[in-house]
Every structure is written in C-alpha cells, then in structure tokens.
Motif scaffolding. Sequence first.
Motif, PDB file in Angstrom:
ATOM      1  N   LYS A 142      -8.298  19.786   1.570  1.00 25.22           N
ATOM      2  CA  LYS A 142      -9.414  19.115   0.899  1.00 25.22           C
ATOM      3  C   LYS A 142     -10.711  19.676   1.466  1.00 25.22           C
ATOM      4  N   LYS A 143     -11.683  19.899   0.599  1.00 25.01           N
ATOM      5  CA  LYS A 143     -12.964  20.440   1.029  1.00 25.01           C
ATOM      6  C   LYS A 143     -13.518  19.618   2.185  1.00 25.01           C
ATOM      7  N   ALA A 144     -13.997  20.306   3.224  1.00 22.35           N
ATOM      8  CA  ALA A 144     -14.434  19.614   4.434  1.00 22.35           C
ATOM      9  C   ALA A 144     -15.788  20.149   4.893  1.00 22.35           C
ATOM     10  N   SER A 145     -16.750  19.254   5.016  1.00 20.60           N
ATOM     11  CA  SER A 145     -18.065  19.586   5.549  1.00 20.60           C
ATOM     12  C   SER A 145     -18.551  18.403   6.373  1.00 20.60           C
ATOM     13  N   TYR A 146     -18.887  18.652   7.634  1.00 19.58           N
ATOM     14  CA  TYR A 146     -19.346  17.598   8.549  1.00 19.58           C
ATOM     15  C   TYR A 146     -18.358  16.426   8.587  1.00 19.58           C
ATOM     16  N   VAL A 147     -17.105  16.773   8.837  1.00 19.43           N
ATOM     17  CA  VAL A 147     -16.035  15.777   8.858  1.00 19.43           C
ATOM     18  C   VAL A 147     -15.979  15.108  10.226  1.00 19.43           C
ATOM     19  N   LYS A 148     -15.798  13.803  10.229  1.00 23.91           N
ATOM     20  CA  LYS A 148     -15.565  13.089  11.477  1.00 23.91           C
ATOM     21  C   LYS A 148     -14.147  13.380  11.964  1.00 23.91           C
ATOM     22  N   GLU A 149     -13.994  13.431  13.278  1.00 27.11           N
ATOM     23  CA  GLU A 149     -12.668  13.710  13.835  1.00 27.11           C
ATOM     24  C   GLU A 149     -11.641  12.679  13.357  1.00 27.11           C
ATOM     25  N   ALA A 150     -12.040  11.433  13.239  1.00 28.85           N
ATOM     26  CA  ALA A 150     -11.121  10.376  12.811  1.00 28.85           C
ATOM     27  C   ALA A 150     -10.660  10.555  11.372  1.00 28.85           C
ATOM     28  N   PHE A 207      -7.888  22.137  22.534  1.00 31.37           N
ATOM     29  CA  PHE A 207      -8.557  21.460  21.425  1.00 31.37           C
ATOM     30  C   PHE A 207      -7.519  21.200  20.340  1.00 31.37           C
ATOM     31  N   LYS A 208      -7.277  19.925  20.041  1.00 30.64           N
ATOM     32  CA  LYS A 208      -6.244  19.537  19.093  1.00 30.64           C
ATOM     33  C   LYS A 208      -6.720  19.731  17.648  1.00 30.64           C
ATOM     34  N   VAL A 209      -5.769  19.652  16.721  1.00 32.59           N
ATOM     35  CA  VAL A 209      -6.052  19.938  15.314  1.00 32.59           C
ATOM     36  C   VAL A 209      -7.174  19.071  14.743  1.00 32.59           C
ATOM     37  N   PRO A 210      -7.174  17.738  14.906  1.00 29.98           N
ATOM     38  CA  PRO A 210      -8.265  16.942  14.316  1.00 29.98           C
ATOM     39  C   PRO A 210      -9.646  17.361  14.823  1.00 29.98           C
ATOM     40  N   PHE A 211      -9.730  17.646  16.120  1.00 33.72           N
ATOM     41  CA  PHE A 211     -11.022  18.068  16.660  1.00 33.72           C
ATOM     42  C   PHE A 211     -11.435  19.414  16.076  1.00 33.72           C
ATOM     43  N   LEU A 212     -10.486  20.327  15.920  1.00 31.40           N
ATOM     44  CA  LEU A 212     -10.825  21.647  15.387  1.00 31.40           C
ATOM     45  C   LEU A 212     -11.371  21.552  13.963  1.00 31.40           C
ATOM     46  N   ILE A 213     -10.756  20.713  13.137  1.00 30.45           N
ATOM     47  CA  ILE A 213     -11.256  20.543  11.775  1.00 30.45           C
ATOM     48  C   ILE A 213     -12.663  19.951  11.804  1.00 30.45           C
ATOM     49  N   HIS A 214     -12.848  18.920  12.612  1.00 29.41           N
ATOM     50  CA  HIS A 214     -14.183  18.334  12.788  1.00 29.41           C
ATOM     51  C   HIS A 214     -15.179  19.389  13.256  1.00 29.41           C
ATOM     52  N   TYR A 215     -14.821  20.130  14.290  1.00 33.50           N
ATOM     53  CA  TYR A 215     -15.727  21.100  14.905  1.00 33.50           C
ATOM     54  C   TYR A 215     -16.106  22.206  13.930  1.00 33.50           C
ATOM     55  N   MET A 252     -19.358  25.403   8.975  1.00 32.02           N
ATOM     56  CA  MET A 252     -19.013  26.024   7.704  1.00 32.02           C
ATOM     57  C   MET A 252     -18.233  25.013   6.866  1.00 32.02           C
ATOM     58  N   THR A 253     -18.263  25.191   5.566  1.00 32.76           N
ATOM     59  CA  THR A 253     -17.448  24.364   4.688  1.00 32.76           C
ATOM     60  C   THR A 253     -16.028  24.922   4.659  1.00 32.76           C
ATOM     61  N   LEU A 254     -15.075  24.076   4.957  1.00 36.43           N
ATOM     62  CA  LEU A 254     -13.668  24.454   4.863  1.00 36.43           C
ATOM     63  C   LEU A 254     -13.202  24.158   3.446  1.00 36.43           C
ATOM     64  N   MET A 255     -12.549  25.130   2.833  1.00 35.77           N
ATOM     65  CA  MET A 255     -12.116  24.990   1.451  1.00 35.77           C
ATOM     66  C   MET A 255     -10.595  24.817   1.379  1.00 35.77           C
ATOM     67  N   PRO A 256     -10.105  24.155   0.334  1.00 42.03           N
ATOM     68  CA  PRO A 256      -8.659  24.011   0.174  1.00 42.03           C
ATOM     69  C   PRO A 256      -7.961  25.368   0.190  1.00 42.03           C
ATOM     70  N   GLY A 257      -6.883  25.444   0.950  1.00 47.34           N
ATOM     71  CA  GLY A 257      -6.146  26.694   1.083  1.00 47.34           C
ATOM     72  C   GLY A 257      -6.582  27.553   2.248  1.00 47.34           C
ATOM     73  N   ASP A 258      -7.740  27.251   2.866  1.00 43.47           N
ATOM     74  CA  ASP A 258      -8.143  27.981   4.070  1.00 43.47           C
ATOM     75  C   ASP A 258      -7.097  27.773   5.164  1.00 43.47           C
ATOM     76  N   ILE A 259      -6.975  28.773   6.033  1.00 46.57           N
ATOM     77  CA  ILE A 259      -6.027  28.734   7.143  1.00 46.57           C
ATOM     78  C   ILE A 259      -6.791  28.614   8.456  1.00 46.57           C
ATOM     79  N   ILE A 260      -6.381  27.691   9.304  1.00 44.39           N
ATOM     80  CA  ILE A 260      -6.911  27.581  10.668  1.00 44.39           C
ATOM     81  C   ILE A 260      -5.759  27.838  11.623  1.00 44.39           C
TER      82      ILE A 260
END
Length: 286
Positions: A135-143, A220-228, A233-241
Amino acid sequence: MKLFRFGEPGKEKPGVIIGEKKYDVSSFGMDFDEDFFGGNGMEELSKFLLNKEVSLPVVGDDVRTGPPVKRPGKIICIGLNFRDHAKETNAPIPAEPIVFFKATTALCGPNDNVIIPKNSVKTDWEVELAVVVGKKASYVKEADAHKHIAGYVLHNDYSEREFQLERGGQWVKGKSCDTFAPLGPFIATPEKAGNVDDLKMWLKVNGQLMQSSSTSQLIFKVPFLIHYLSQFMTLMPGDIISTGTPHGVGLGFKPPIYLKSGDVVELGIDNLGTSTQKAVAYTQPW
C-alpha cells in the motif's frame, strides 16, 4: 497465500501455491505488479480462488520460477542491519538505517544463474529477508506500518565488493549488476510468513554453511524501516525493501572468500522457501 511467477524470462505468468502444489492463475487477469498490490488484487484473487467453477492448471516443478513481483518500482536495501555483520566488516553499528538502492535490472528468478560481472574478482553473497510493499506509504507511523505490507520474500543481495567499496561513490555500483537480485521462490503473505521477528536464515556455498542467523538479530525491525523510509520517499505498492544480512559474507573471512565460476549458492529463510544460484562467468551483454 503464497504468490509466485513462472515461465521464461520476460514472459512470466502469475501463480499461487496451495498446499504443496503450484497453480497457474493467469486466467485471473492480473499479474503481481503495482496495480495488483495497490488495488484490491489480493482480495479479488482470494475470491477468484474460492470460485468452485474455476479450474486451475498445475505448474510442473520443471518450469522455471521467475521473480514473484513484476517490475517493482524500487529495490531499497538496508546496510549493516546486523551487529555481527557490521563487526565482521569493521564498520560501526549504525545509529540510523543505512539506505541504498539496487537497480531493478538486477532482478531475476530465485534459481537463475548469478553472472559474475565483467572484470569482477570480489562477487559476494548476502541472505536477506525482503518485504513487499502492499500500500502506498508516505510519512507512515511505525504503529501503522503493518498496514503497508503485502508479504515477505527471500532475497540474495549479491554484491561486488570492489565496485561497492573501492571505486568511490555510492554502494549502488556494487549492488546492481545483472542477476544480483534473485528474489523468491514466492511471496508469503503475513499470515503465512509467521513471526518475521524470529525466522531462521542460512546460506551455503558449495555445501558449506557460511551464514546462519535469525531475523531476531535485526537492529532495525521491519515496522521501523517502513516508517523510516517513508519519511524520505513515497513507498509504492510492489516496491521491495531488503532488510540486511547477518555475518558470514565472503568479505568477512580472513582472507576473504569470493565466488568463482561453478560455485553453487543455496539459501533459505523459515516459511519463505529456499533458492539456489550457480555462479557463471560473464560472457556477453543481455
């Protein structure tokens, strides 16, 4: 759900794994790309599979497995995300995630050959847990980070250490060679992946165990990495981390050990399957 893609390079079709069998779901009408992950693809595919009128062809084990995501927009990697790996490379423990990119042209199937680049003498391996953005992600909270995860996948973050560390500039040069991002064999949705904070991970070269660790060792765990990452940058659906590798890379040995033509690399992560790549010498461009 477990999603995979199969067929010749550039002509892959979508499939699902149910139990121990692999099925062709190309009749569903969508491939596993940004539109699929960003829309209602998962839900619609689930409904499609529940339709008893649908008859799915079985995919044989002799058919090539391709990368499970079609043309991701970005492959974002995290460096030195295991304390023991930072130590073996004589690097300080990072205070914030070290972020770099792999070119999407490095993407290949999980069991494709890894091509040792032209003029390379320091091609290295790295078993890693990767995340597929759902799901598109921009300025996502870790929670809220879990709401942006489509699934998890095995990744070998191949690296050419001379290109990466001795040629100046950014790490991307040593990370982006063709075939340096074998992904798969499948994407496991969160309920199939299990506890991603405690998955065993391993890698062998020619049958010798080189890496053996657990995702519990991630700094650094997965939720924090997505938040960070979403702060920059905006994370787009299908992006790989790709979340980083534990100790046991070739660079860390004394003297270092690097891949040569004919070497066989095997790797795996609990609940995410295994993959095998044979190292072959560079011969000609694609």
